[in-house]
Design a protein around this motif. Structure first.
Motif, short mmCIF file in Angstrom:
data_model
loop_
_atom_site.label_atom_id
_atom_site.label_comp_id
_atom_site.label_asym_id
_atom_site.label_seq_id
_atom_site.Cartn_x
_atom_site.Cartn_y
_atom_site.Cartn_z
N UNK A 1 0.58 -1.44 0.02
CA UNK A 1 0.16 0.15 -0.25
C UNK A 1 0.52 1.56 0.00
N UNK A 2 2.07 0.57 0.01
CA UNK A 2 2.68 1.81 -0.92
C UNK A 2 4.01 1.77 -1.30
N UNK A 3 5.41 2.58 -1.33
CA UNK A 3 5.63 2.47 -2.94
C UNK A 3 7.99 1.94 -2.27
N UNK A 4 7.37 1.20 -1.08
CA UNK A 4 8.73 0.71 -0.52
C UNK A 4 9.58 -0.62 -1.34
N UNK A 5 8.45 -1.37 -1.48
CA UNK A 5 9.75 -2.25 -2.62
C UNK A 5 10.04 -3.24 -2.20
N UNK B 1 6.37 1.67 -11.39
CA UNK B 1 8.61 2.54 -10.96
C UNK B 1 9.22 1.38 -9.74
N UNK B 2 8.17 1.82 -8.27
CA UNK B 2 8.59 1.21 -7.24
C UNK B 2 8.96 -0.59 -7.75
N UNK B 3 8.35 -0.79 -8.64
CA UNK B 3 8.74 -2.03 -8.87
C UNK B 3 10.04 -2.41 -9.51
N UNK B 4 9.67 -1.87 -10.49
CA UNK B 4 10.84 -2.06 -11.21
C UNK B 4 12.45 -1.99 -9.65
N UNK B 5 12.27 -0.45 -8.92
CA UNK B 5 13.32 -0.09 -8.71
C UNK B 5 13.31 -1.41 -7.80
N UNK B 6 12.32 -1.75 -6.91
CA UNK B 6 13.27 -2.72 -5.83
C UNK B 6 13.89 -4.28 -6.40
N UNK B 7 13.27 -4.30 -7.80
CA UNK B 7 13.87 -5.34 -8.50
C UNK B 7 15.30 -5.24 -8.83
N UNK B 8 15.69 -4.21 -9.55
CA UNK B 8 17.49 -3.34 -9.06
C UNK B 8 18.10 -3.71 -8.07
N UNK B 9 17.34 -3.29 -7.29
CA UNK B 9 18.12 -3.18 -5.69
C UNK B 9 18.48 -4.44 -5.00
N UNK B 10 17.73 -5.53 -4.97
CA UNK B 10 17.37 -6.65 -5.03
C UNK B 10 18.40 -7.58 -5.42
N UNK B 11 18.94 -7.21 -6.86
CA UNK B 11 20.15 -8.00 -7.26
C UNK B 11 21.66 -7.06 -7.26
N UNK B 12 21.75 -5.70 -7.02
CA UNK B 12 23.04 -4.74 -6.80
C UNK B 12 23.18 -5.56 -5.29
N UNK B 13 22.24 -5.32 -4.91
CA UNK B 13 22.84 -5.34 -3.30
C UNK B 13 22.27 -3.43 -2.57
N UNK B 14 23.26 -3.90 -1.59
CA UNK B 14 22.76 -2.74 -0.41
C UNK B 14 23.47 -1.36 -0.53
N UNK B 15 23.60 -0.74 -1.36
CA UNK B 15 24.94 0.04 -1.36
C UNK B 15 24.80 1.60 0.26
N UNK B 16 26.37 2.67 -0.62
CA UNK B 16 26.12 3.49 0.98
C UNK B 16 24.33 3.91 0.71
#
Length: 351
Positions: free
Chosen positions: A115-119, A220-235
Motif C-alpha cells: 500500500x506504499x512504494x517501499x519496494x 517504478x517502485x517495483x522496477x527499483x526494488x528488483x534492481x536493488x535486490x540484485x545489486x545489493x545495498x549501497x552506501x
C-alpha cells in the motif's frame, strides 16, 4: 562486458481495482488453507476488504517501524499457534518486513499486497532492530512468492507520504548504479524505474485521486526494488539503516532526505553511473535532475525535522563507516560522512 546477474523468481499480479480477485486467485493457485493476515490497525479495514474471500485463521496487527525483534518474536508465536500455511501482508514496508521476519524462521510463504512504494515486497532482504541497531540480511525464504499490485489501494495514502515513499523507491534505483553487485541489467531496470517515478510522483501531486500517477509510481517502485535486490545495498541504504536503527527515524522520509547528498557524494567518482542517471531524469546532470524533481514535489529536506539531534551525527558517522561497502565509488571516511550527515541534518544543499 562481463558480469554475474541473478534474477529472483516471483510472480507479479498488477491490476488496479483487482486486489481482492487477484488474491483469491493466487491463494487458490497456491492451495493455502490457513492464512495469517498481517496488517497494521490503520490498514485493517482495507485488509479485511481485500482478504474477504480467503481462508483466514488469524489477523495480526502489531506492526512497528523497523521491525523490533520482540515484535517479530510475537508474530512468529501467533503464526505457530495457528499453524498457518500462508502469510498475506497488506501494508507498507514495515508490514512486509514483519511478514519477512516470520517467514525467515518458519519458511511459511508470503503473498504481499503493498500500500506504499517501499519496494520491500520484491526483495529477499530482511531487516530487524534490537538495542538501537538495525541488522539486515539476505535469505530467499523471505522473498514473497507473489506480489499483488493494485494502484487503487494507494489512493488513500496521503500525498506527503506518497512523495516520501516514492523517493525511497528512487533511492533503490540510484543505489543500484554503484552497489556491490551493480551490473548493466540492474542499471537498465533502475533507469526505467527512475523515468517512471520522475513522471509518476508529480502526477500524484497534481491529481492525488487519479490512477495514472499512482500506477506509474507503483511500476517504478517495483522496477527499483528488483534492481536493488540484485545489486545489493549501497552506501545510501547503509546510511539509512544506521539512522533508522539508532534514532527510530521514519523510514521513507529518511531516505528522501539522504538521497541527494549520497548522489552528490558519489557522482564525481562514478561518471558512467552519473550519465545514466542524468539520461533517466532527462537532465544535463544527475544532481540537477534529482534536484528538479525534489523541488517539483516539495520533498523532505532535513533530518532534524524528524527528530534527529545534532549530537547523533558523530556516532552515526562512525557506524556508517563501519557498514559502508568497501567498493563505494568515493572512499568513505569519518570526516566526509560527518559532513554529509550534517548537511542532511540541517537541510543544506548537497555538496
Amino acid at each position: 562486458m562481463r558480469f554475474d546477474h541473478e534474477t529472483l523468481g516471483q510472480r507479479v499480479r498488477f491490476a488496479s481495482g483487482q486486489a481482492r480477485e487477484s488474491l483469491a486467485a493466487e491463494i487458490d493457485l497456491l492451495g493455502a488453507s490457513r492464512v495469517m493476515v498481517i496488517a497494521g490497525q490503520d490498514e485493517r479495514e482495507l485488509a479485511d476488504a481485500v482478504t474477504a474471500d480467503l481462508p483466514v485463521v488469524v489477523h495480526h496487527d502489531e506492526v512497528v517501524m523497523h521491525v523490533p525483534a520482540d515484535v517479530a518474536d510475537r508474530a512468529r508465536e501467533v503464526a505457530a499457534q495457528h499453524r498457518v500455511d500462508l502469510l498475506v501482508s497488506v501494508g507498507g514496508g514495515s508490514t512486509t518486513g514483519l511478514a519477512k521476519a516470520v517467514a525467515l524462521t518458519s519458511g511459511v510463504p508470503i503473498v504481499a499486497v503493498p500500500t506504499t512504494y517501499a519496494g520491500s515486497e520484491a526483495t529477499n532482504v530482511w531487516g530487524m532492530t534490537e538495542s538501537s541497531k538495525k541488522t539486515t540480511g539476505v535469505d530467499d525464504r523471505v522473498l514473497p512468492r507473489t506480489v499483488v499490485y493494485d494502484a487503487s489501494l494507494m489512493l488513500s495514502l496521503p500525498t506527503g507520504m506518497s512523495i516520501a515513499s516514492g523517493l525511497n523507491a528512487l533511492a533503490h534505483c540510484v543505489d543500484s548504479m554503484w552497489a556491490p553487485r551493480a551490473d548493466p541489467i540492474n542499471a537498465a531496470l533502475a533507469g526505467e524505474g527512475i523515468r517512471a517515478l520522475n513522471r509518476g510522483l508529480p502526477a500524484i501531486l497534481d491529481d492525488p485521486r487519479g490512477l495514472d500517477g499512482r500506477e506509474r509510481a507503483l511500476y517504478g517502485a517495483y522496477l527499483s526494488a528488483v534492481a536493488f535486490a540484485s545489486a545489493g545495498s549501497g552506501l545510501h541504504h547503509k546510511i539509512c539503516h544506521v539512522l533508522g536503527g539508532m534514532f527510530d527515524l521514519p523510514h521513507a522520509q529518511t531516505h528522501a532526505v539522504v538521497l541527494p547528498h549520497v548522489l552528490a557524494f558519489n557522482v564525481p567518482t562514478a561518471p558512467g553511473a552519473g550519465e545514466r542517471l542524468a539520461t533517466a531524469f532527462g537532465s544535463d546532470t544527475a544532481v540537477a535532475g534529482l534536484a528538479a524533481l525534489r523541488e517539483r514535489v516539495d520533498a523532505p529536506k532535513a533530518l532534524r525535522d524528524y527528530g534527529m539531534q545534532e549530537s547523533g551525527i558523530e556516532p552515526a558517522a562512525r557506524a556508517v563507516v563501519e557498514a559502508a561497502p568497501a567498493d563505494n565509488p568515493t572512499p568513505v571516511t569519518v570526516d566526509n560522512i560527518t559532513a554529509l550527515l550534517h548537511a542532511a541534518w540541517e537541510g543544506a544543499e548537497p555538496r
